[in-house]
Design a protein around this motif. Structure first.
Motif, PDB file in Angstrom:
ATOM      1  N   VAL A  58       0.597  -1.202  -0.032  1.00 60.68           N
ATOM      2  CA  VAL A  58      -0.282   0.130  -0.020  1.00 60.68           C
ATOM      3  C   VAL A  58       0.993   1.277   0.055  1.00 60.68           C
ATOM      4  N   ILE A  59       0.729   2.045  -1.037  1.00 58.23           N
ATOM      5  CA  ILE A  59       1.391   3.527  -1.135  1.00 58.23           C
ATOM      6  C   ILE A  59       0.650   4.263  -0.538  1.00 58.23           C
ATOM      7  N   LYS A  60      -0.574   4.341  -0.467  1.00 54.44           N
ATOM      8  CA  LYS A  60      -1.413   5.502   0.100  1.00 54.44           C
ATOM      9  C   LYS A  60      -3.063   4.970   0.464  1.00 54.44           C
ATOM     10  N   GLY A  61      -3.190   5.260   1.658  1.00 58.89           N
ATOM     11  CA  GLY A  61      -4.556   4.845   2.173  1.00 58.89           C
ATOM     12  C   GLY A  61      -4.509   3.394   2.590  1.00 58.89           C
ATOM     13  N   LYS A  62      -5.683   2.676   2.541  1.00 55.11           N
ATOM     14  CA  LYS A  62      -5.616   1.459   3.444  1.00 55.11           C
ATOM     15  C   LYS A  62      -6.770   0.535   2.390  1.00 55.11           C
ATOM     16  N   PHE A  63      -6.871  -0.647   2.864  1.00 50.86           N
ATOM     17  CA  PHE A  63      -7.636  -1.692   2.439  1.00 50.86           C
ATOM     18  C   PHE A  63      -7.952  -2.721   3.195  1.00 50.86           C
ATOM     19  N   THR A  64      -9.036  -3.546   3.007  1.00 50.79           N
ATOM     20  CA  THR A  64      -9.147  -5.005   3.485  1.00 50.79           C
ATOM     21  C   THR A  64      -8.925  -6.105   2.482  1.00 50.79           C
ATOM     22  N   MET A  65      -7.960  -7.119   3.218  1.00 53.28           N
ATOM     23  CA  MET A  65      -7.800  -8.106   2.353  1.00 53.28           C
ATOM     24  C   MET A  65      -8.844  -9.215   2.744  1.00 53.28           C
ATOM     25  N   LYS A  66      -9.918  -9.639   2.131  1.00 58.37           N
ATOM     26  CA  LYS A  66     -10.855 -10.719   2.371  1.00 58.37           C
ATOM     27  C   LYS A  66     -10.364 -11.855   2.410  1.00 58.37           C
ATOM     28  N   LEU A  67     -10.183 -12.904   3.420  1.00 55.97           N
ATOM     29  CA  LEU A  67      -9.869 -14.002   3.051  1.00 55.97           C
ATOM     30  C   LEU A  67     -10.969 -15.030   3.868  1.00 55.97           C
ATOM     31  N   ARG A  68     -10.876 -16.381   3.361  1.00 53.99           N
ATOM     32  CA  ARG A  68     -11.781 -17.116   3.843  1.00 53.99           C
ATOM     33  C   ARG A  68     -11.467 -17.432   5.328  1.00 53.99           C
ATOM     34  N   SER A  69     -10.173 -17.342   5.886  1.00 54.83           N
ATOM     35  CA  SER A  69      -9.969 -17.452   6.885  1.00 54.83           C
ATOM     36  C   SER A  69      -9.976 -16.248   7.927  1.00 54.83           C
ATOM     37  N   GLY A  70     -10.487 -15.214   7.302  1.00 48.33           N
ATOM     38  CA  GLY A  70     -10.406 -13.857   8.182  1.00 48.33           C
ATOM     39  C   GLY A  70      -9.827 -12.732   7.216  1.00 48.33           C
ATOM     40  N   ASN A  71     -10.327 -11.616   7.821  1.00 47.86           N
ATOM     41  CA  ASN A  71      -9.813 -10.264   7.095  1.00 47.86           C
ATOM     42  C   ASN A  71      -8.501  -9.783   7.623  1.00 47.86           C
ATOM     43  N   VAL A  72      -7.467  -9.183   6.490  1.00 45.24           N
ATOM     44  CA  VAL A  72      -6.461  -8.537   6.867  1.00 45.24           C
ATOM     45  C   VAL A  72      -6.520  -7.267   6.534  1.00 45.24           C
ATOM     46  N   GLU A  73      -6.199  -6.527   7.311  1.00 45.37           N
ATOM     47  CA  GLU A  73      -6.358  -4.792   7.111  1.00 45.37           C
ATOM     48  C   GLU A  73      -4.624  -4.357   6.680  1.00 45.37           C
ATOM     49  N   ILE A  74      -4.532  -3.350   5.590  1.00 46.15           N
ATOM     50  CA  ILE A  74      -3.387  -3.482   5.167  1.00 46.15           C
ATOM     51  C   ILE A  74      -3.302  -1.943   4.835  1.00 46.15           C
ATOM     52  N   LYS A  75      -2.330  -1.118   5.531  1.00 48.51           N
ATOM     53  CA  LYS A  75      -2.436   0.432   5.171  1.00 48.51           C
ATOM     54  C   LYS A  75      -1.132   0.714   4.854  1.00 48.51           C
ATOM     55  N   ALA A  76      -0.903   2.163   4.311  1.00 46.17           N
ATOM     56  CA  ALA A  76       0.136   2.629   3.689  1.00 46.17           C
ATOM     57  C   ALA A  76       1.659   2.311   4.557  1.00 46.17           C
ATOM     58  N   GLY A  77       2.561   1.847   3.853  1.00 42.83           N
ATOM     59  CA  GLY A  77       3.888   1.268   4.407  1.00 42.83           C
ATOM     60  C   GLY A  77       3.747   0.079   4.616  1.00 42.83           C
ATOM     61  N   GLU A  78       2.764  -0.977   4.352  1.00 46.29           N
ATOM     62  CA  GLU A  78       2.519  -2.281   4.696  1.00 46.29           C
ATOM     63  C   GLU A  78       2.339  -3.045   3.506  1.00 46.29           C
ATOM     64  N   PHE A  79       2.840  -4.385   3.454  1.00 48.53           N
ATOM     65  CA  PHE A  79       2.663  -5.199   2.314  1.00 48.53           C
ATOM     66  C   PHE A  79       2.037  -6.576   2.815  1.00 48.53           C
ATOM     67  N   PHE A  80       1.276  -7.224   2.010  1.00 45.09           N
ATOM     68  CA  PHE A  80       0.562  -8.374   2.202  1.00 45.09           C
ATOM     69  C   PHE A  80       1.036  -9.298   1.017  1.00 45.09           C
ATOM     70  N   ILE A  81       1.387 -10.613   1.272  1.00 43.40           N
ATOM     71  CA  ILE A  81       1.457 -11.571   0.177  1.00 43.40           C
ATOM     72  C   ILE A  81       0.477 -12.613   0.314  1.00 43.40           C
ATOM     73  N   VAL A  82      -0.198 -12.571  -0.793  1.00 41.06           N
ATOM     74  CA  VAL A  82      -1.414 -13.717  -1.098  1.00 41.06           C
ATOM     75  C   VAL A  82      -0.770 -15.058  -1.450  1.00 41.06           C
ATOM     76  N   PRO A  83      -0.687 -16.252  -0.815  1.00 39.97           N
ATOM     77  CA  PRO A  83       0.131 -17.121  -1.403  1.00 39.97           C
ATOM     78  C   PRO A  83      -0.866 -17.827  -2.406  1.00 39.97           C
ATOM     79  N   ARG A  84      -0.182 -18.454  -3.609  1.00 40.66           N
ATOM     80  CA  ARG A  84      -1.065 -19.215  -4.516  1.00 40.66           C
ATOM     81  C   ARG A  84      -2.007 -20.104  -3.822  1.00 40.66           C
ATOM     82  N   GLY A  85      -3.012 -20.164  -4.559  1.00 44.98           N
ATOM     83  CA  GLY A  85      -4.175 -20.874  -4.248  1.00 44.98           C
ATOM     84  C   GLY A  85      -5.280 -20.420  -3.326  1.00 44.98           C
TER      85      GLY A  85
END
Lengths: 119, 119
Positions: B53-80
């Motif tokens: 995330v460069i600016k702002g924030k968003f939610t990565m919805k996953l079947r196992s629960g949500n992950v919040e990701i804001k500016a200065g953070e990264f998240f890797i969605v594994p294959r599958g």
């Protein structure tokens, strides 16, 4: 699975030119590093390298001329291209490169870090 | 060869969920995108995806629960792993993913962007 805060991870170490692994995707590692001073001229025969500046700035010396890279900018060194990072003051960087990439590329010397720490 | 200024590139477009290519390394593309609203649930069978995330924030919805990701953070969605990005307000993102990755993964619908623009 959780978001990685880059600034928090960068606060965990202070050594220069010693990238730490913070993630992996598609046969690449995501690494964080701090640079200060001149590194060594080297190249990676088969691997491209991405340098994203998080804080500060540095110069990527290339045989074709220097490239200045500052916070909020990234630069990709294509495979085979000789380069030497140089930072007058501390710079904090995110790197993305193939898992096979050695920090000193074709050079093996006292600055080579073969076993990278995960943080 | 020159540094890419992320904010300058992000200023070149305003459409949502339509990633633009800004670089390539090791069989991956570096892309920039803006999200607002909900995307579609999908997964990528063989490809990991990095969201920084460069600016702002968003939610990565996953079947196992949500992950919040804001500016200065990264998240890797594994294959599958099934996922659905969701942003209440506009969020600006850098993506790194395999050149073969389609934005809607295993789903092909009106939000699929097969031919990505380079900026």
């Amino acid at each position: 699975m959780q978001a990685i805060n880059i600034t928090q991870k960068l606060a965990l170490f202070s050594d220069y030119f010693s990238p730490k692994i913070v993630g992996e995707l598609n046969e690449n590692y995501v690494k964080l590093a701090k640079f200060q001073g001149d590194f060594v001229w080297h190249h990676h025969e088969h691997e491209d390298e991405l340098f994203l500046v998080i804080k500060g700035k540095f110069t990527m010396k290339l045989r074709s001329g220097n490239v200045e890279i500052k916070a909020g900018e990234f630069f990709i060194v294509p495979r085979g291209v000789e380069h030497c990072p140089s930072a007058q003051e501390e710079v904090q960087i995110m790197l993305i490169e193939a898992k096979t990439t050695l920090n000193t590329g074709n050079i093996n010397n006292e600055r080579t870090v073969a076993e990278l720490q995960r943080i």
